[in-house]
Design an enzyme around this catalytic site. Structure first.
Site, short mmCIF file in Angstrom:
data_model
loop_
_atom_site.label_atom_id
_atom_site.label_comp_id
_atom_site.label_asym_id
_atom_site.label_seq_id
_atom_site.Cartn_x
_atom_site.Cartn_y
_atom_site.Cartn_z
CG ASP A 1 -2.05 0.95 1.14
OD1 ASP A 1 -2.31 1.48 0.04
OD2 ASP A 1 -2.69 1.22 2.18
CG ASN B 1 -7.55 -2.33 -5.84
OD1 ASN B 1 -6.59 -3.08 -5.66
ND2 ASN B 1 -7.81 -1.34 -5.00
C1 FPP Z 1 -1.86 0.24 -3.31
O1 FPP Z 1 -1.46 1.58 -3.45
C2 FPP Z 1 -1.40 -0.54 -4.40
C3 FPP Z 1 -2.18 -1.14 -5.33
C4 FPP Z 1 -3.66 -1.02 -5.35
C5 FPP Z 1 -1.64 -1.92 -6.40
C6 FPP Z 1 -0.36 -2.62 -6.14
C7 FPP Z 1 0.31 -2.74 -7.41
C8 FPP Z 1 1.64 -2.65 -7.64
C9 FPP Z 1 2.64 -2.55 -6.60
C10 FPP Z 1 2.15 -2.66 -9.04
C11 FPP Z 1 1.72 -3.78 -9.93
C12 FPP Z 1 1.94 -5.11 -9.33
C13 FPP Z 1 2.66 -6.11 -9.84
C14 FPP Z 1 2.69 -7.42 -9.15
C15 FPP Z 1 3.46 -5.99 -11.07
P1 FPP Z 1 -2.58 2.69 -3.47
O2 FPP Z 1 -2.76 3.10 -4.88
O3 FPP Z 1 -3.82 2.21 -2.79
O4 FPP Z 1 -1.88 3.81 -2.64
P2 FPP Z 1 -2.58 4.93 -1.73
O5 FPP Z 1 -3.33 4.20 -0.64
O6 FPP Z 1 -1.43 5.71 -1.21
O7 FPP Z 1 -3.48 5.71 -2.63
#
Ligand code: FPP
Length: 249
Positions: free
Chosen positions: A27, A75
């Site tokens: 996250d 998501n």
């Molecule tokens: C959370 O950050 C992250 C995600 C919803 C996606 C995770 C994906 C990756 C790390 C990249 C793609 C994955 C792979 C395996 C290649 P957020 O967007 O919720 O962050 P925030 O809470 O700060 O808004």
């Protein structure tokens, strides 16, 4: 920290007490980008670099299962441009890591509503899952369109059908039977769950499986998460006493 400090943490680890299964809620990509006045996508791009580093490190130290929460059932509510970018990053990641997964003997597995993913993502996943099927060094489980409540509902449906067909006696349903009908059926429950970016929530991740999992929340945002912090969390895990509801030693 320099690499010699990193390798000293590495050698400090007790090989006999390594977590068999580490699960991660990655996250903070959006906040990382926001802090730098970047588009959220830049945060995800940087997040992929962290994914590479943590996969590599897990393999290096001998973790058997690494499960990454890459996309949740919730998501899908994100803007289309962000979903499209995440799917594109995923395909790019799969294509670029194929060789390393073979070289390092890593098996890829996907858990979640795989049929909801775009066709090109499904094809790439299928290709690599077939290619890496016999690899035994580590299993990388990507949770994609995954949600713990969805998983529990589909488990209940599958067991209910078997009860209806007479394959299972309702009075003899055990926790083991439940586990077998989850999408993690061949994967041991996580020993350690790491969540980055400081939020104290489970966010619908592996709800059944984390009954006795050790939880570690770090304030570090996922794009800033490093090998050194990962190793030091594993070291902390090794110092915890796991009692599984008993009284311990
Ligand atoms: C959370 O950050 C992250 C995600 C919803 C996606 C995770 C994906 C990756 C790390 C990249 C793609 C994955 C792979 C395996 C290649 P957020 O967007 O919720 O962050 P925030 O809470 O700060 O808004």
């Amino acid at each position: 920290m320099n690499s010699s400090t990193s390798s000293s943490i590495h050698t400090d680890l007790d090989v006999a007490k390594l977590p068999l299964h580490v699960a991660v809620i990655m996250d903070g990509n959006g906040r990382w980008a926001k802090q730098r006045l970047f588009n959220r996508i830049k945060g995800h791009e940087k997040g992929v670099q962290t994914v590479r580093e943590i996969v590599r490190t897990s393999r290096e130290i001998g973790i058997a299962h690494l499960t990454l929460y890459a996309f949740s059932t919730e998501n899908w509510q994100r803007p289309k441009y962000e979903i499209d970018a995440l799917m594109a990053l995923l395909v790019k990641f799969l294509k670029s890591e194929k060789k390393e997964m073979m070289d390092k003997n890593i098996r890829l597995n996907a858990i979640g509503q795989i049929e909801r993913l775009p066709k090109n993502v499904q094809q790439e996943l299928d290709k690599i899952m077939v290619l890496t099927k016999k690899n035994s060094g580590m299993q990388l489980n990507l949770a994609l369109s995954y949600g713990g409540r969805w998983e529990i509902v589909q488990m209940v449906r599958r067991i209910a059908l078997k009860v209806k067909d007479g394959q299972i006696d309702a009075d003899l349903i055990t926790p083991e039977i439940v586990s077998k009908h989850l999408c993690t059926n061949s994967i041991p429950d996580p020993d350690l769950l790491i969540r980055t970016s400081g939020e104290m929530r489970i966010s619908n991740f592996l709800l059944w499986q984390i009954a006795y999992t050790e939880i570690y929340v770090t304030d570090t945002l996922w794009p800033d998460f490093t090998k050194d912090e990962f190793l030091s969390i594993i070291k902390t895990y090794q110092q915890r006493e796991r009692r599984f509801g008993g009284v311990g030693e």
